[in-house]
Enzyme design. Sequence first.
Site, PDB file in Angstrom:
ATOM      1  N   HIS A 240      11.163  -8.705   7.418  1.00 36.58           N
ATOM      2  CA  HIS A 240       9.720  -8.712   7.702  1.00 36.58           C
ATOM      3  C   HIS A 240       9.519  -8.496   9.207  1.00 36.58           C
ATOM      4  O   HIS A 240      10.202  -9.133  10.009  1.00 36.58           O
ATOM      5  CB  HIS A 240       9.148 -10.078   7.289  1.00 36.58           C
ATOM      6  CG  HIS A 240       7.665 -10.154   7.341  1.00 36.58           C
ATOM      7  ND1 HIS A 240       6.966 -10.296   8.515  1.00 36.58           N
ATOM      8  CD2 HIS A 240       6.731 -10.107   6.354  1.00 36.58           C
ATOM      9  CE1 HIS A 240       5.671 -10.340   8.245  1.00 36.58           C
ATOM     10  NE2 HIS A 240       5.509 -10.221   6.947  1.00 36.58           N
ATOM     11  N   CYS A 278       5.195  -4.537   6.489  1.00 37.29           N
ATOM     12  CA  CYS A 278       3.988  -5.361   6.604  1.00 37.29           C
ATOM     13  C   CYS A 278       3.014  -4.641   7.519  1.00 37.29           C
ATOM     14  O   CYS A 278       3.143  -4.691   8.746  1.00 37.29           O
ATOM     15  CB  CYS A 278       4.306  -6.762   7.131  1.00 37.29           C
ATOM     16  SG  CYS A 278       2.804  -7.740   7.317  1.00 37.29           S
ATOM     17  N   HIS A 305       3.603  -5.097   2.280  1.00 39.19           N
ATOM     18  CA  HIS A 305       2.499  -6.052   2.452  1.00 39.19           C
ATOM     19  C   HIS A 305       1.281  -5.246   2.860  1.00 39.19           C
ATOM     20  O   HIS A 305       1.275  -4.648   3.939  1.00 39.19           O
ATOM     21  CB  HIS A 305       2.807  -7.052   3.576  1.00 39.19           C
ATOM     22  CG  HIS A 305       3.785  -8.114   3.193  1.00 39.19           C
ATOM     23  ND1 HIS A 305       4.147  -9.110   4.062  1.00 39.19           N
ATOM     24  CD2 HIS A 305       4.450  -8.353   2.049  1.00 39.19           C
ATOM     25  CE1 HIS A 305       5.011  -9.917   3.453  1.00 39.19           C
ATOM     26  NE2 HIS A 305       5.218  -9.476   2.239  1.00 39.19           N
ATOM     27  N   ASP A 348      -1.581  -9.006   1.401  1.00 35.09           N
ATOM     28  CA  ASP A 348      -1.144 -10.064   2.295  1.00 35.09           C
ATOM     29  C   ASP A 348      -2.398 -10.698   2.879  1.00 35.09           C
ATOM     30  O   ASP A 348      -3.188 -10.020   3.523  1.00 35.09           O
ATOM     31  CB  ASP A 348      -0.282  -9.433   3.400  1.00 35.09           C
ATOM     32  CG  ASP A 348       0.409 -10.470   4.249  1.00 35.09           C
ATOM     33  OD1 ASP A 348       0.554 -11.612   3.792  1.00 35.09           O
ATOM     34  OD2 ASP A 348       0.814 -10.126   5.373  1.00 35.09           O
ATOM     35  N   HIS A 349      -2.563 -11.939   2.630  1.00 32.27           N
ATOM     36  CA  HIS A 349      -3.721 -12.704   3.123  1.00 32.27           C
ATOM     37  C   HIS A 349      -5.021 -12.146   2.546  1.00 32.27           C
ATOM     38  O   HIS A 349      -5.055 -11.062   1.984  1.00 32.27           O
ATOM     39  CB  HIS A 349      -3.814 -12.700   4.648  1.00 32.27           C
ATOM     40  CG  HIS A 349      -2.563 -13.171   5.317  1.00 32.27           C
ATOM     41  ND1 HIS A 349      -2.363 -13.050   6.669  1.00 32.27           N
ATOM     42  CD2 HIS A 349      -1.449 -13.757   4.826  1.00 32.27           C
ATOM     43  CE1 HIS A 349      -1.174 -13.545   6.978  1.00 32.27           C
ATOM     44  NE2 HIS A 349      -0.594 -13.972   5.876  1.00 32.27           N
ATOM     45  N   TYR A 365      -3.861 -17.633   2.373  1.00 28.07           N
ATOM     46  CA  TYR A 365      -3.535 -17.447   0.959  1.00 28.07           C
ATOM     47  C   TYR A 365      -4.606 -18.028   0.032  1.00 28.07           C
ATOM     48  O   TYR A 365      -4.334 -18.836  -0.848  1.00 28.07           O
ATOM     49  CB  TYR A 365      -2.143 -17.999   0.668  1.00 28.07           C
ATOM     50  CG  TYR A 365      -1.085 -17.175   1.362  1.00 28.07           C
ATOM     51  CD1 TYR A 365      -0.567 -16.033   0.759  1.00 28.07           C
ATOM     52  CD2 TYR A 365      -0.640 -17.487   2.640  1.00 28.07           C
ATOM     53  CE1 TYR A 365       0.371 -15.236   1.398  1.00 28.07           C
ATOM     54  CE2 TYR A 365       0.300 -16.697   3.299  1.00 28.07           C
ATOM     55  CZ  TYR A 365       0.801 -15.577   2.669  1.00 28.07           C
ATOM     56  OH  TYR A 365       1.715 -14.778   3.299  1.00 28.07           O
TER      57      TYR A 365
HETATM   58  C1  DNO Z   1       2.752 -15.117   6.578  1.00 25.88           C
HETATM   59  C2  DNO Z   1       3.892 -14.321   6.142  1.00 25.88           C
HETATM   60  C3  DNO Z   1       5.226 -14.660   6.797  1.00 25.88           C
HETATM   61  C4  DNO Z   1       6.334 -14.025   5.992  1.00 25.88           C
HETATM   62  C5  DNO Z   1       7.700 -14.319   6.505  1.00 25.88           C
HETATM   63  C6  DNO Z   1       8.738 -13.520   5.754  1.00 25.88           C
HETATM   64  O1  DNO Z   1       1.759 -15.105   5.969  1.00 25.88           O
HETATM   65  O2  DNO Z   1       3.641 -12.973   6.231  1.00 25.88           O
HETATM   66  O3  DNO Z   1       5.382 -16.007   6.843  1.00 25.88           O
HETATM   67  O4  DNO Z   1       6.306 -14.514   4.696  1.00 25.88           O
HETATM   68  O5  DNO Z   1       7.793 -14.047   7.843  1.00 25.88           O
HETATM   69  O6  DNO Z   1       9.995 -14.008   6.030  1.00 25.88           O
END
Ligand code: DNO
Length: 393
Positions: A240, A278, A305, A348-349, A365
Amino acid sequence: MEKTWRWFGKKDKITLPMLRQIGVEGIVTALHDIPNGEIWSSEAILDLKQYIEAAGLHWSVVESLPVSEAIKYAGKERERLIENYKISLANLGKAGIKTVCYNFMPVIDWARTDLNHPLEDGSSSLFFDKIRFAYFDCCILKREGAENDYTDDEMRRVRQLDQVITEKEKDILIDTIIVKTQGFVNGNIKEGDQNPVAIFKRLLALYKGIDKEMLLSNMQYFLEQIMPVCEEYGVNMCVHPDDPPWPLFGLPRIVTGKEDIRRILQAVDNPHNGLTFCAGSLSAGVHNNVLQLAEEFASRTRFVHLRSTHVFDNGDFIEASHLGGRGHLIELVRIFEKKNPGLPMRVDHGRLMLDDKDKDYNPGYSFLGRMFALAQMDGVIATVKDELQRNRI
Ligand code: DNO
């Protein structure tokens, strides 16, 4: 793309039957109760896998199998921790779970300064305020030499903030930067830990003298050790990117953009050494052109992501709408569907909206905010697939 969702296990208030109803196909999760560095047993993996399957879903991606600090700074525990990691990977592979997301950020995983930044429409989003971050670094943590990492103008604004910030705001800042955003992702500090600032200082001290090259070589060592297991069991590792993609607290960061990603993928040039693309983390750095990165790294991407950011002139950033901002998610989906179709993706989020308020979800989340974003991305993916199909005819 496969529509996945980050689910925090059996205790998550957002249940698997809820996810079935909103069109989720694959689950992204981890064995959150197992402390960092300990082995994920086959029994524990299979138990969770079967629980997910009983709800008509499948465990698509592990996020994260955490990499312990001693592996990152090459402490004396390193070999034992890598052996444990290898056993966990083998157990996952045997159970048929083959995509493993992890990060190599020292001490602190992702960083934000405000978890409830109000938007005009009444919902809220996550925000990174450079001056508040610098304030934490210089005036709360009082890190030696911290002021050298900020411009004169930024330091002037830090001093102005010092005149007006309240004790309560300081506590919230501490809680936001090093506690609330960390514990639930198996980070180093959890809610309820006494004196988080002191713990954080101790962790920072572990990296004294460790620069970018050393961290990179520790990462290379780790990857070289685990690759044979990944090959044997068909497991794809996907790192990531650093969030945000620049050094924090004087710590080196090694997954910040094009050059870094190239170096990591070339250093261990094995298809099992891959990337979590991401778009949110990468787009927060104005040095990154997300679409160019996707063009270059699509073939080594194992997990996506979908998230976007808007970066302000002063360097602050906010998590933007999934249809706007620097993530260019519409075009991004097009690139991935053309170059590496079918990858698991999760939104993501999401914003905190409507009934999300007061539910105490993990920061970023939410349920409704993420469901809203998933519906948007679902539409984008369907449109892109339709476009591609019609062009082929
Ligand atoms: C936060 C996430 C990070 C991600 C880690 C992966 O929302 O994007 O915490 O899960 O960095 O290892």
